[in-house]
Motif scaffolding. Structure first.
Motif, short mmCIF file in Angstrom:
data_model
loop_
_atom_site.label_atom_id
_atom_site.label_comp_id
_atom_site.label_asym_id
_atom_site.label_seq_id
_atom_site.Cartn_x
_atom_site.Cartn_y
_atom_site.Cartn_z
N TYR A 288 1.17 -1.32 0.10
CA TYR A 288 -0.04 0.36 -0.16
C TYR A 288 0.43 0.86 0.10
N GLY A 289 0.71 2.28 -1.37
CA GLY A 289 1.07 3.61 -1.06
C GLY A 289 2.43 3.37 -2.02
N SER A 290 2.51 2.08 -2.83
CA SER A 290 4.15 2.58 -3.24
C SER A 290 2.75 2.91 -4.96
N GLY A 291 2.18 2.60 -5.31
CA GLY A 291 1.26 3.39 -6.47
C GLY A 291 0.95 1.56 -7.76
N GLY A 292 1.25 0.25 -7.11
CA GLY A 292 1.07 -0.06 -7.76
C GLY A 292 -0.17 -0.65 -8.43
#
Length: 345
Positions: A135-139
């Motif tokens: 979460y938060g990696s832009g995946g």
């Protein structure tokens, strides 16, 4: 293009009208994403485009529209709808609050990265790309953007839940009301954000409903039954179409069923993830974001281990691991496309 309140509203109206046009071409069996009063839906879409923490909702809505649009049989109608969809998506991606934004920390490294993939798909196989991410990696944004560039369907947890809901409705001979519900759970608002009155509210489960669920799920806990239903759905779709699937242990499920696929894991340094989440959810403090990310990582690890026996995010379990902070959204998408193209997938 310069964006102001008027242009954003005009874009929201185009999204609503596109959904209506897809629905008109397909009929009622697949339902609609926006089934309420036009003015109310347009205001909600405007809100989703203006607030960065609503990006995942807008992304899922657009993905569901495009997934359904690709099934239109009339070639001229299909071309018209998909052309409008492409124009809308381009406009949405250029918004200041776009879910397609991403930070690159090392441009030199991004330029140097190349990768090839040994051909593993036969002419009869469908291309399935499984993406796990922190979460938060832009995946999710990377997966959505990649699906759009490859012109294939995109499935995330919200879309899978909707597909399963409709399948359950068919089993129960419940008529399709045409809506696309989201969960209005105060404790999970960060994940299921929605304000339309038609969104589902939690209800107390009666003894009769518990017995019905027990019978329906053959005595399994509901979460296990949902996992097995999702697993079957993933395998069935892998035999029917090309698509990208986010999470759901899809890579392991397909591997266990000997179905060719590409497995990718996307992450970023913890501090970068903290900054990204704070930029999207500006009402959260840094302390809250750090705690949330650690909690979500722990839940992902436990969920993946419970259902697969493997370690979530471990390099040896994937074809490719990407540090999105080294590429950004577009660079990550380009990298994956180069991998696919070099492998002649």
């Amino acid at each position: 293009m310069e964006y102001n309140r008027e242009t954003i509203r005009a874009l929201a109206e185009r999204i609503y009208d596109l959904d209506a046009e897809v629905y008109r071409n397909l009929g009622s069996s697949l339902g609609r994403v926006f089934s309420e009063d036009r003015e109310k839906c347009v205001r909600e879409i405007v809100h989703e485009m203006e607030a960065r923490n609503q990006g995942h909702v807008l992304r899922s809505e657009l993905a569901l529209i495009s997934n359904m649009a690709r099934t239109i049989k009339d070639r001229e109608a299909w071309k018209k709808v998909m052309t409008e969809y492409d124009h809308i998506l381009k406009a949405v991606s250029e918004l200041p609050t776009s879910f397609a934004e991403g930070d690159v920390l090392n441009y030199e490294r991004a330029e140097l990265n190349t990768l090839s993939l040994k051909k593993r798909f036969s002419k009869d196989d469908h291309m399935v790309i499984c993406i796990g991410r922190t979460y938060g990696s832009g995946g999710s944004e990377i997966g959505f953007t990649l699906a759009d560039e490859l012109k294939i369907n995109y499935y995330d947890v919200e879309i899978f839940s909707e597909v399963l809901r409709r399948l359950e409705a068919e089993k129960d001979t419940v008529h399709d009301k045409g809506g696309f519900p989201y969960i209005r759970d105060e404790e999970n608002r960060a994940k299921y954000v929605g304000t339309r009155q038609a969104f589902a509210r939690d209800q107390k489960i009666t003894v009769g409903q518990r017995m019905k669920d027990f019978s329906r799920y053959h005595g399994l806990p509901k979460k296990d039954a949902v996992f097995f239903n999702q697993s079957k759905l993933i395998c069935d779709k892998a035999k029917q179409e090309d698509f990208i699937v986010m999470g759901r242990c899809a890579d392991v499920i397909l591997a266990n069923n000997h179905i060719p696929h590409i497995s990718i894991f996307i992450t970023a340094p913890f501090e970068q993830r903290v900054r990204r989440v704070m930029s999207v959810n500006q009402q959260l403090t840094e302390k809250q974001v750090r705690k949330m990310l650690k909690t979500l990582d722990r839940k992902h690890i436990n969920y993946f281990r419970f259902y697969t026996g493997l370690e979530w995010g471990k390099a040896s379990n994937y074809d490719l691991l990407i540090n999105s902070a080294s590429y950004g959204i577009k660079g990550s998408v380009d990298l994956i496309r180069r991998m696919i193209e070099s492998g002649e997938v």
